[in-house]
Every structure is written in C-alpha cells, then in structure tokens.
Scaffold this active site. Structure first.
Site, PDB file in Angstrom:
ATOM      1  N   HIS A 160       4.714  10.548   6.777  1.00 28.18           N
ATOM      2  CA  HIS A 160       4.813  10.523   5.032  1.00 28.18           C
ATOM      3  C   HIS A 160       4.661   9.363   4.487  1.00 28.18           C
ATOM      4  CE1 HIS A 160       6.939  14.358   5.587  1.00 28.18           C
ATOM      5  NE2 HIS A 160       7.608  13.823   6.396  1.00 28.18           N
ATOM      6  N   SER A 290     -14.754 -10.021  -3.289  1.00 26.59           N
ATOM      7  CA  SER A 290     -14.717  -9.945  -4.696  1.00 26.59           C
ATOM      8  C   SER A 290     -15.171 -11.060  -5.453  1.00 26.59           C
ATOM      9  CB  SER A 290     -12.915  -9.810  -5.123  1.00 26.59           C
ATOM     10  OG  SER A 290     -12.719  -9.942  -6.487  1.00 26.59           O
TER      11      SER A 290
END
Length: 485
Positions: A160, A290
């Site tokens: 999870h 970036s």
C-alpha cells in the site's frame, strides 16, 4: 508519399514521433512501404512459382523476370496509378507489370487483394515479434544481472506504499523479471500461433483456383501448401473469409498491451524509488533535469516508458472493436484502422523495450540511503524479536509488551510530531528493564535476519526459470544500447 512532381518538405509535414524520434531502424523498416510492397512482389512470385510447378502455363522466363524486379519499385509510378485507380493493390500490379512485361499476364493470377495484403501483414507481424523477442530477452538478462548483484542487500518493503517487512533489492527486481518472463512466453506463443492466410480467393472458398486447375482439389490444396511454405510458415488457416479472422490481431495486440502493463509497473517502481533516493535510472553528465531547477534529476527515461506504455495498452481496443464489426466474409472498415494500430503497437513496444534496456544497464543504487530508511523503520519491526529475547532471559511477556508499547509510542511521536529520527532503540537501551538483552540488540536488529529467504529465492529463480528461458537468445545478448533522444 508526395504527390507526383512535388518536393517533399519533411519539416512541413506531421511525422509520427514513433518513427522520427524513437523507434529502431529495423522496426521502422519492418512497417515501411518498401518492406510492404517488396513483400507483395515476393508473394506474387511465390504464387507464380507454385502455379507453374502444378502445371499452369507459366514460363521460366516470366519467373526470372519477376525475380529480377522484386525490389525495382517505381514508387512515383505506383502513386500515380493509385491516384488514378483508387486501388493500392492494382496500382502495384500495374507497376510490377510495367517492369515485367513478359510476366504481366500472370501476375496476381487467381488472387484477390487480400492475398498480398493479409499475407504481408502476417509476415510483418511475425517479423515484428522476431525483432521484439531478443530485445525483451536482453532486458530480462540485464535485470537478472542486477538482481543477482543485489540479491542480499536488505531494503524496506512496501505494501500500500506503506513501510512493510524487509525484502532485498534483488528480490524486488525479481518481481519485475517474473512479469517480463511471462511476457516473453506470451510473445513467443503469439508468434508461433500465427498462421498464413495462404491462397484462399475472394471469399475464402478458393473458387478461382479451383477453376484454374479445372476442378482438381488436390492441386488447389497443394498450391496453398507450397505458397505457405515459401513464405516461411508451417501452417495456414484452414478457413478464411476474404481476410484472415481479425481475432488474430486481438491476440497479437493483447500480448503487446500486456508487455506495456509490465513495463509501466516496473518504471513506476523506479520513479518511486528515485523519489526515495534509493535507486535512480542513468543520468548523463551533461543532462538537464529541469530548465528552472538545476539540482533536479528527473527519471525521464522511466517517464517516457510509462507515457508510451499507456498508449500501447490502449491500442488493443482497436482490434477488439474491428473483429466485432466484421460483417460476413469481410468489410473494409478494418483497413485504415489496422494500418495504424498494428504498426503503432510494434513500434511502441520496440521503443519502450530499448528504453528499458538502457535503464537496466545503468541503474544506480544508493546503499546508504537504503540503510538509513531501514534504520528508521526496523526498530518497530524488531519489537517481536525483543519480546522473545526478553522472555528467554526470564522476563514476563505481558510486562515486556507493555514496556515496548509505551516506548514505541514515544518514539513514534518524535518521528511524526517532531520530525526527528526513530529513537526507539535508544529508549530501550536507556531503560534498565531491558538490561538482560542489551548485548543482543545489535544482532536482534541485523537487517539480514528480517529478509527471510529472499536471497535464496533470487538464486533459485534466476537459475531455474530465468536463465533457461534466455538460452534461445544467447547469441543476441551482447551490446549496450544508447538512446538517441
């Protein structure tokens, strides 16, 4: 194809990035016009050779003329013919006949357009699988080497996406490999299940060929067998309409979509691990992550795989819908759709396999980050071991449980409320109650004691399942891959 007399300005026309930006030269060629129309001519040759061998009035000179012009394709003339006739197959029949005047009368004898169209598609699909399979095997091989190298390195497991029991870096990689091994088997099966359409005529009844051979059924059957063998297939579909069943395309694209799902899952895991700073994909010396944030190392290769894998997974919807709406012996609303989805599926699969190979050849592991994350979570996981050690040293299980409950809650508050490190073990060391096991704490907290049989599972899995599956591809395992973009 540019209109006759026009200069083609490639920068002024849309070009699929699947070809212009990503796909390998061999896969791009497999779906090229040159491969398609060259295969059409070979199929016309196979048909003429087989018809001649079975007694039709076809001469050696006609066969030789066809053989000499298999790749002598005048694409400009073909474009002009198609514009005039509005029929691609007849345009190429005329173009082939133009350079084979002696053979013109017997080219395409008894055949329908799907003789060249569908049979070529089946050849291209088979060849596409033959290009993909070694690439998939190379990816599995690279990941197997990685799994073997890191088989023993403990790492925090997640269920999870929450911290769970420990695993190892190599064992987690084996989860990826197992999915890809299933894909390898699926692709092999899909390729081997492909049959040839063969020589079936306009509605699949072989009526035109039965007339050519004056009602001799055995010769029609032998014609089908001969042409099928010449095309490199062991079997042909026994019954067809005008086309081979479009359910075949469903099977082909389903296994490619499944491969896309596997690669999406793998690359998503790598992206999540990159965020955790545990594992990163390769990052070039001059690569920019970036334009605004110079410090970033974005997992752009894995993101590309996920992006294209989504496209690959959706393509299976096309043949599902096409097969559902084929009326009786065929309807032409399959043609334009198949021209797009079949090529794009193989081109996309080719791209993501090449990209994943590049990723798997340069995965970077950061052991110290992995160790730190284990240290943060392992103390809580070790509480049961501590309780058992205290009981063996003469303590009371319930008293020990309560002590640990209180200390673990205090440590959790430091982590969650104060943003500090997990100091549970320091609290245990400071509590005189646990004096009997202080000397055992290091061994009780050894991460390797929490990974179960993960290292043994890796070794057994690679030896018994993975390496044997790669044996047919051993000769094609060498060579690293560099991405152009």
């Amino acid at each position: 194809m540019a209109a006759p007399g026009e200069e083609e300005d490639v920068m002024a026309r849309y070009r699929s990035p699947l070809v212009s930006r990503y796909a390998s030269a061999e896969m791009a060629y497999n779906f090229s016009e040159r491969k398609k129309f060259g295969t059409w001519r070979r199929l016309w040759l196979y048909l003429a050779q087989a018809e001649k061998s079975l007694g039709l009035s076809i001469t050696d000179e006609q066969i030789q003329e066809m053989e000499a012009n298999l790749d002598n394709i005048d694409f400009k003339m073909a474009a002009e013919e198609e514009k005039k006739l509005r029929h691609d197959v007849m345009a190429h029949v005329h173009t082939f006949a133009h350079c084979c005047p002696k053979a013109a009368a017997i080219i395409h004898l008894g055949a329908t357009s799907c003789y060249v169209g569908d049979n070529t598609d089946l050849i291209v699909l088979r060849d596409g699988f033959n290009l993909l399979l070694p690439k998939l095997a190379r990816v599995i091989s690279r990941l197997a080497d990685f799994a073997e190298k890191y088989a023993d390195m403990p790492a925090l497991g997640f269920t999870h996406y929450q911290p769970a029991q420990l695993t190892t870096v190599g064992k987690r990689c084996c989860l990826w490999i197992q999915d890809l091994c299933m894909d390898l088997q699926n692709l092999e099966r899909a390729r081997d299940d492909l049959r040839f359409r063969g020589v079936k005529g306009t509605t699949g009844t072989q009526a035109s060929f039965l007339q050519l051979f004056e009602g001799d059924h055995s010769k029609v059957e032998e014609l089908d067998r001969l042409v099928t063998a010449k095309a490199g297939f062991k079997r042909a579909y026994m019954v067809t309409g005008q086309t081979y069943s479009r359910k075949v395309d469903i099977g082909v694209l389903a296994v490619l979509a499944s491969l896309g799902a596997s690669i999406h899952k793998i690359c998503t895991d790598i992206r999540l691990l990159a965020n955790l700073k545990e594992i990163e994909e390769p990052f070039e010396k001059d690569q920019i992550g970036s334009s605004a944030m110079p410090y970033k190392r974005n997992p752009m290769r894995s993101e590309r795989c996920c992006s294209l894998a989504r496209h690959l997974m959706t393509l299976v919807m096309d043949p599902l819908q096409t097969a559902a709406v084929q009326w009786f012996e065929r309807t032409l609303d399959d043609s334009a759709n198949r021209r797009v989805c079949l090529a794009e599926a193989f081109l996309t699969a080719d791209i993501i396999l090449s990209t994943l190979q590049n990723i798997s050849e340069g995965l970077v592991v950061y052991p110290k980050v992995i160790e730190r994350r284990i240290r943060q979570e392992l103390p809580f996981m070790a509480t049961e071991n501590i309780i058992m050690a205290m009981v063996k040293a003469g303590g009371n299980r319930q008293d020990c449980h309560e002590k640990i409950r209180v200390l673990s809650q205090q440590a959790a508050a430091v982590v969650k409320q104060e943003g500090g490190d997990n100091d549970f073990i320091a609290r245990v060391r400071a509590d005189p109650y646990f004096n009997p096991i202080h000397k055992q704490l290091e061994s009780l907290l050894d991460p390797s004691s929490f990974t179960g049989r993960a290292p043994q599972q890796v070794a057994k899995f690679l030896k018994e399942e993975v390496r044997p599956a790669l044996i047919p591809y051993q000769s094609k395992m060498g060579g690293k891959i560099e991405l152009a973009l």
